[in-house]
Write a protein that holds these residues in place. Structure first.
Motif, short mmCIF file in Angstrom:
data_model
loop_
_atom_site.label_atom_id
_atom_site.label_comp_id
_atom_site.label_asym_id
_atom_site.label_seq_id
_atom_site.Cartn_x
_atom_site.Cartn_y
_atom_site.Cartn_z
N SER A 1 -5.10 11.12 -6.93
CA SER A 1 -5.78 9.85 -6.72
C SER A 1 -5.06 8.80 -7.55
O SER A 1 -4.98 8.92 -8.77
N ARG A 2 -4.51 7.80 -6.88
CA ARG A 2 -3.79 6.73 -7.56
C ARG A 2 -4.18 5.40 -6.93
O ARG A 2 -4.59 5.34 -5.76
N GLU A 3 -4.03 4.33 -7.71
CA GLU A 3 -4.35 3.01 -7.17
C GLU A 3 -3.43 2.68 -6.01
O GLU A 3 -2.29 3.14 -5.95
N LYS A 4 -3.94 1.92 -5.07
CA LYS A 4 -3.22 1.46 -3.88
C LYS A 4 -2.71 2.59 -3.01
O LYS A 4 -1.86 2.40 -2.16
N THR A 5 -3.20 3.82 -3.24
CA THR A 5 -2.65 4.99 -2.56
C THR A 5 -3.71 5.69 -1.72
O THR A 5 -4.81 5.96 -2.19
N ALA B 1 -0.50 2.67 8.71
CA ALA B 1 -0.03 1.56 7.89
C ALA B 1 -0.62 0.23 8.33
O ALA B 1 -0.82 -0.01 9.52
N LYS B 2 -0.88 -0.61 7.34
CA LYS B 2 -1.41 -1.94 7.62
C LYS B 2 -0.38 -3.03 7.31
O LYS B 2 -0.59 -4.19 7.63
N GLY B 3 0.72 -2.67 6.67
CA GLY B 3 1.72 -3.65 6.25
C GLY B 3 2.58 -4.16 7.39
O GLY B 3 2.72 -3.51 8.43
N GLU C 1 0.88 -1.17 0.00
CA GLU C 1 0.00 0.00 0.00
C GLU C 1 0.92 1.22 0.00
O GLU C 1 2.07 1.14 0.42
N ILE C 2 0.40 2.33 -0.48
CA ILE C 2 1.15 3.59 -0.49
C ILE C 2 0.36 4.59 0.35
O ILE C 2 -0.84 4.77 0.12
N ILE C 3 1.05 5.20 1.29
CA ILE C 3 0.41 6.23 2.12
C ILE C 3 1.18 7.53 1.92
O ILE C 3 2.36 7.62 2.27
#
Length: 98
Positions: free
Chosen positions: A55-59, A80-82, A34-36
């Motif tokens: 706005s971007r995917e996974k972001t 963060a979830k990672g 994921e990107i934060i």
């Protein structure tokens, strides 16, 4: 299932580099991330305009008042979830062949 990697990108008045930075992450061979992006209270009109429409995917974009780079990173880490954290400055890119 949560992503394996959380990429934390603080941004303060450098949003003109954000597309290249995020694209370098999206171009990786693994997609378990994921990107934060944390807008640390950008004041430059150009940066605010870019971030308003970003706005971007996974972001995920998080906006906060300016508190400095360490606190912006910590804000991203808090969300963060990672399992792993990759800090990346918004004017940097990562290679896709590493």
């Amino acid at each position: 299932m949560p992503p394996k990697i959380s990429v934390i990108i603080p941004c303060f008045n450098q949003a003109e580099f954000l597309d290249d930075c995020v694209n370098s992450v999206l171009g990786q061979t693994t997609h378990d991330f994921e990107i934060i992006v944390v807008d640390d209270g950008s004041t430059a009109e150009a940066s605010k305009k870019i971030l308003d429409n970003f706005s971007r995917e996974k972001t995920t974009l998080i906006r906060q008042k300016n508190m400095g780079l360490p606190r912006a990173r910590n804000t991203g880490i808090k969300h963060a979830k990672g399992k792993y954290i990759l800090p990346l400055d918004c004017d940097d890119k990562i290679s896709s062949d590493v």
